[in-house]
Design a protein around this motif. Sequence first.
Motif, PDB file in Angstrom:
ATOM      1  N   PRO A   1       1.246  -1.183  -0.179  1.00 35.72           N
ATOM      2  CA  PRO A   1       0.068  -0.298   0.110  1.00 35.72           C
ATOM      3  C   PRO A   1       0.223   1.639  -0.367  1.00 35.72           C
ATOM      4  O   PRO A   1       1.930   1.166  -0.075  1.00 35.72           O
ATOM      5  N   CYS A   2       0.154   2.448  -0.156  1.00 38.67           N
ATOM      6  CA  CYS A   2       1.113   3.550  -0.143  1.00 38.67           C
ATOM      7  C   CYS A   2       1.449   4.412   0.544  1.00 38.67           C
ATOM      8  O   CYS A   2       2.351   4.966   0.978  1.00 38.67           O
ATOM      9  N   ARG A   3       0.499   3.660   1.982  1.00 30.21           N
ATOM     10  CA  ARG A   3       1.139   4.305   3.465  1.00 30.21           C
ATOM     11  C   ARG A   3       1.023   5.601   3.212  1.00 30.21           C
ATOM     12  O   ARG A   3       1.568   5.877   4.672  1.00 30.21           O
ATOM     13  N   ARG A   4       0.013   6.359   2.975  1.00 29.76           N
ATOM     14  CA  ARG A   4      -0.371   8.043   2.787  1.00 29.76           C
ATOM     15  C   ARG A   4      -1.554   8.184   2.904  1.00 29.76           C
ATOM     16  O   ARG A   4      -2.521   9.180   3.227  1.00 29.76           O
ATOM     17  N   CYS A   5      -2.438   7.398   2.139  1.00 26.52           N
ATOM     18  CA  CYS A   5      -4.389   7.498   1.833  1.00 26.52           C
ATOM     19  C   CYS A   5      -5.176   7.354   3.200  1.00 26.52           C
ATOM     20  O   CYS A   5      -4.378   7.252   4.164  1.00 26.52           O
ATOM     21  N   SER A   6      -6.022   7.922   3.031  1.00 28.22           N
ATOM     22  CA  SER A   6      -6.801   7.698   4.366  1.00 28.22           C
ATOM     23  C   SER A   6      -7.178   6.413   4.601  1.00 28.22           C
ATOM     24  O   SER A   6      -7.215   6.156   6.226  1.00 28.22           O
ATOM     25  N   TYR A   7      -7.108   4.804   4.088  1.00 21.09           N
ATOM     26  CA  TYR A   7      -7.394   4.026   3.953  1.00 21.09           C
ATOM     27  C   TYR A   7      -6.104   3.814   5.015  1.00 21.09           C
ATOM     28  O   TYR A   7      -6.017   3.182   5.308  1.00 21.09           O
ATOM     29  N   CYS A   8      -4.573   3.714   4.297  1.00 20.03           N
ATOM     30  CA  CYS A   8      -3.873   3.239   5.171  1.00 20.03           C
ATOM     31  C   CYS A   8      -4.230   4.004   6.803  1.00 20.03           C
ATOM     32  O   CYS A   8      -3.411   3.415   7.380  1.00 20.03           O
ATOM     33  N   LYS A   9      -4.318   5.227   6.445  1.00 22.83           N
ATOM     34  CA  LYS A   9      -3.360   5.699   7.832  1.00 22.83           C
ATOM     35  C   LYS A   9      -4.763   4.964   8.565  1.00 22.83           C
ATOM     36  O   LYS A   9      -4.757   5.516  10.070  1.00 22.83           O
TER      37      LYS A   9
ATOM     38  N   LEU B   1      -7.448  -1.576   1.577  1.00 23.12           N
ATOM     39  CA  LEU B   1      -8.204  -0.777   1.044  1.00 23.12           C
ATOM     40  C   LEU B   1      -7.606   0.326   0.101  1.00 23.12           C
ATOM     41  O   LEU B   1      -8.158   1.400  -0.500  1.00 23.12           O
ATOM     42  N   CYS B   2      -6.610  -0.030   0.203  1.00 26.18           N
ATOM     43  CA  CYS B   2      -5.355   1.598   0.068  1.00 26.18           C
ATOM     44  C   CYS B   2      -5.350   1.768  -1.668  1.00 26.18           C
ATOM     45  O   CYS B   2      -6.364   0.402  -2.636  1.00 26.18           O
ATOM     46  N   GLU B   3      -6.233   2.723  -1.439  1.00 23.87           N
ATOM     47  CA  GLU B   3      -6.259   3.428  -3.515  1.00 23.87           C
ATOM     48  C   GLU B   3      -4.657   3.548  -3.999  1.00 23.87           C
ATOM     49  O   GLU B   3      -5.511   3.064  -5.283  1.00 23.87           O
ATOM     50  N   ASN B   4      -4.299   3.275  -4.063  1.00 23.85           N
ATOM     51  CA  ASN B   4      -3.073   3.513  -4.990  1.00 23.85           C
ATOM     52  C   ASN B   4      -2.515   1.732  -4.448  1.00 23.85           C
ATOM     53  O   ASN B   4      -0.649   2.155  -5.190  1.00 23.85           O
ATOM     54  N   MET B   5      -2.478   0.412  -4.280  1.00 25.82           N
ATOM     55  CA  MET B   5      -2.553  -0.869  -4.384  1.00 25.82           C
ATOM     56  C   MET B   5      -1.617  -1.004  -5.617  1.00 25.82           C
ATOM     57  O   MET B   5      -2.015  -0.525  -6.441  1.00 25.82           O
TER      58      MET B   5
HETATM   59 ZN   LIG Z   1      -2.586   3.913   1.154  1.00 25.72          ZN
END
Ligand SMILES: [Zn+2]
Length: 271
Positions: free
Chosen positions: A91-99, A105-109
């Motif tokens: 995951p991106c570790r930055r989007c609202s799902y990651c946070k 559910l990361c949008e930038n997986m």
């Molecule tokens: Zn993410």
Amino acid sequence: MKAAVLYKPYDIRLEDVETPRIRADQVLVRVRAVGICGSDVHYYRTGRAGVYVVKEPIILGHECSGEIAEIGSDVEGFKPGDRVVIEPGFPCRRCSYCKSGRYNLCENMQFYGTPPVNGAFCEYIAADADFVYKMPENLTFEEGSMIEPLSVGIHATRRGHITAEDTVTILGAGPIGLLALQAVRARGVTTVYVTDIQDYLLEHAKRLGASETINARREDPVRRIMELTDGKGTDVVIEAVGSVETGRQTFEIVKRGGRIVIIGVFPKTEF
Ligand SMILES: [Zn+2]
Ligand SMILES: [Zn+2]
């Protein structure tokens, strides 16, 4: 290194490709076993799976175990030869799902073997070190490669808040349904009904602890489960097919106030 590269449907070529280079926070894993996921089969047959389409040649495979071959300079806790499994989505570790901690559910997986990211049908693969887990000694590499699909089943039992006193229906006895069945049984559930349209899969379900199996080709699963539950349905229904028909059945089988867990990926969003 050698890699199995998919060019287009039914066209996989064994080729020499460059061995991946690792970043300081990664490890290089020598691949020892890879499961073949339903999504790999979709890509192989049709060049697509869900919304993902193969446009460039790609190495498939994401259910993977292996041995540590090389360790990035910032990585601690691994040594060469460690037997490991890899969590295949980064995951991106930055989007609202990651946070919020729901990084699945990361949008930038970035997911192995999903365009445009190469996967594990090859000799070596680079992985973020914190997504690599040591395997217990008693697990074979083949078993290790099943940890990813097993974790889907375990996650389903958590999302369904399944406890020992629940009754459960699992729609679909493919690998994911069967692994979900074992996860449900491990929670202490004693009443689990499993449906499918293939007898040999239902045989496996029986062997793995299903209380009753129903072949939906021969028998209406909704009616049968209503018979078995005095017309009440089961506390939880897990959908592990992704067809419109089984999607509809979830609503008919679930008990009042019960929970529905959707694992299957549906071809369309309306049913
Ligand atoms: Zn993410
Ligand atoms: Zn998979």
